[in-house]
Design an enzyme around this catalytic site. Structure first.
Site, PDB file in Angstrom:
ATOM      1  N   ASP A  15     136.690  33.125  56.434  1.00  0.00           N
ATOM      2  CA  ASP A  15     137.177  31.848  56.988  1.00  0.00           C
ATOM      3  C   ASP A  15     138.009  31.158  55.905  1.00  0.00           C
ATOM      4  OD1 ASP A  15     137.518  29.651  58.725  1.00  0.00           O
ATOM      5  OD2 ASP A  15     135.790  28.613  57.876  1.00  0.00           O
ATOM      6  N   SER A  16     138.749  30.139  56.311  1.00  0.00           N
ATOM      7  CA  SER A  16     139.514  29.368  55.329  1.00  0.00           C
ATOM      8  C   SER A  16     138.580  28.692  54.329  1.00  0.00           C
ATOM      9  CB  SER A  16     140.349  28.299  56.049  1.00  0.00           C
ATOM     10  OG  SER A  16     139.496  27.468  56.816  1.00  0.00           O
ATOM     11  N   GLY A  48     144.337  24.771  59.519  1.00  0.00           N
ATOM     12  CA  GLY A  48     144.572  24.324  60.900  1.00  0.00           C
ATOM     13  C   GLY A  48     145.863  23.594  61.188  1.00  0.00           C
ATOM     14  N   CYS A  78     136.997  32.518  62.031  1.00  0.00           N
ATOM     15  CA  CYS A  78     137.933  31.398  62.046  1.00  0.00           C
ATOM     16  C   CYS A  78     138.774  31.491  63.304  1.00  0.00           C
ATOM     17  CB  CYS A  78     138.822  31.477  60.800  1.00  0.00           C
ATOM     18  SG  CYS A  78     140.072  30.182  60.743  1.00  0.00           S
ATOM     19  N   ASN A  79     138.637  30.481  64.150  1.00  0.00           N
ATOM     20  CA  ASN A  79     139.399  30.462  65.399  1.00  0.00           C
ATOM     21  C   ASN A  79     140.898  30.355  65.133  1.00  0.00           C
ATOM     22  OD1 ASN A  79     137.209  29.843  67.753  1.00  0.00           O
ATOM     23  ND2 ASN A  79     136.606  28.926  65.821  1.00  0.00           N
ATOM     24  N   CYS A 180     136.299  25.493  66.472  1.00  0.00           N
ATOM     25  CA  CYS A 180     136.603  25.661  65.051  1.00  0.00           C
ATOM     26  C   CYS A 180     135.251  25.759  64.364  1.00  0.00           C
ATOM     27  CB  CYS A 180     137.386  24.457  64.525  1.00  0.00           C
ATOM     28  SG  CYS A 180     137.445  24.355  62.719  1.00  0.00           S
TER      29      CYS A 180
HETATM   30  N1  DGL Z   1     137.232  27.072  60.472  1.00  0.00           N
HETATM   31  C1  DGL Z   1     138.508  27.352  60.985  1.00  0.00           C
HETATM   32  C2  DGL Z   1     138.529  27.561  62.498  1.00  0.00           C
HETATM   33  O1  DGL Z   1     137.565  28.065  63.029  1.00  0.00           O
HETATM   34  C3  DGL Z   1     139.704  26.632  60.468  1.00  0.00           C
HETATM   35  C4  DGL Z   1     139.603  25.302  59.869  1.00  0.00           C
HETATM   36  C5  DGL Z   1     140.830  24.978  59.057  1.00  0.00           C
HETATM   37  O2  DGL Z   1     141.011  25.618  58.032  1.00  0.00           O
HETATM   38  O3  DGL Z   1     141.625  24.129  59.485  1.00  0.00           O
HETATM   39  O4  DGL Z   1     139.497  27.274  63.146  1.00  0.00           O
END
Ligand code: DGL
Length: 257
Positions: A15-16, A48, A78-79, A180
């Site tokens: 993930d980020s 995001g 991570c979506n 997210c």
């Molecule tokens: N946790 C991530 C997601 O599921 C991204 C959050 C981000 O880095 O903006 O989208």
């Protein structure tokens, strides 16, 4: 192989930032017979509000390095990364790459008025719009531009109530999709504020990992208690960003999940 002695299969969860720890938690609870590398990018989080090209570049920057652990699969927890570049990641890596989409299908099956919360990049992506169009076109989509960043920065002191300026849902939905993985840290706050069903997709993603690797989970269906293994069976390695800082912070968050 950097993770040494262990002969167990290893999976990268990426993930980020901290959001994917929720997915790591779901995977490790179900499949403690695996080892995990938690790969994140705390130099560049949040993703995001970034373009698809940028997100692809940053993701491969971390994942290319993490491939040294010789994983059996990559879980993109991570979506946003899934929405923006999952096909390109699948082309690049010679192992199964499991994506994570907002749990819109589950919410559609539940029915009723639904609010779907996602990052701006996810909201604008073709993949996500196709998902909504084909499965739940009546759902109301809310891009939350700053919520993930807020959670990343305030994880050790999240408020009891939702930060109103960052979450604006109209009316009283019957379900909310947390699209997210960062938003999952506010699940209890969402539940308290709206008293409705919350979908987050973590269980589905973990199950998909087991299916793809052809392994069964060791949870006792009746008691929900792990029969043969405990989470401590999994070796978890942290990778990416500021590794020393991450290891300390991530271990602490993970312990409390
Ligand atoms: N946790 C991530 C997601 O599921 C991204 C959050 C981000 O880095 O903006 O989208």
């Amino acid at each position: 192989m950097e993770k040494s002695q262990s002969q167990k299969k290893c999976v990268i969860v990426f993930d980020s930032g901290i959001g994917g720890l929720n997915i790591l938690n779901a995977c490790a609870a179900k499949y403690p017979q695996l080892d995990y590398v938690y790969a994140a990018d705390n130099f560049n989080v949040p993703y995001g509000n970034k373009s698809a090209e940028e997100v692809f570049g940053l993701s491969t920057g971390v994942l290319d390095g993490a491939m040294r652990f010789m994983p059996s699969a990559i879980v993109v927890a991570c979506n946003t990364v899934t929405a923006e570049c999952i096909d390109r990641l699948r082309e690049r890596y010679a192992v199964p790459v499991i994506g994570m989409q907002p749990a819109v299908k589950e919410a559609a099956a539940y029915g009723g008025d639904c609010a779907v919360l996602v990052t701006r990049a996810t909201a604008e992506s073709a993949n996500f719009n196709k998902l909504i169009e084909h499965n739940f076109s009546e759902a109301r989509v809310y891009p939350c531009s700053h919520l993930a960043d807020y959670i990343e920065k305030n994880i050790s002191s999240l408020p009891e109530n939702l930060p109103e300026s960052l979450v604006k849902i109209e009316g009283k939905p019957e379900s909310i999709v947390l699209g997210c993985t960062h938003y999952m840290y506010l699940s209890a706050q969402f539940r308290r504020a709206y008293g409705c069903r919350i979908f987050d997709g973590s269980e589905g993603t973990a199950r998909r990992l087991g299916k793809i690797l052809g392994i069964s989970d060791h949870l006792n269906e009746k008691s929900g208690i792990c029969d043969h293994f405990s989470e401590k069976n999994s070796q978890i390695v942290y990778y990416g960003g500021d590794i020393n800082k991450n290891r300390r912070i991530y271990e602490q968050i993970f312990k409390n999940l």
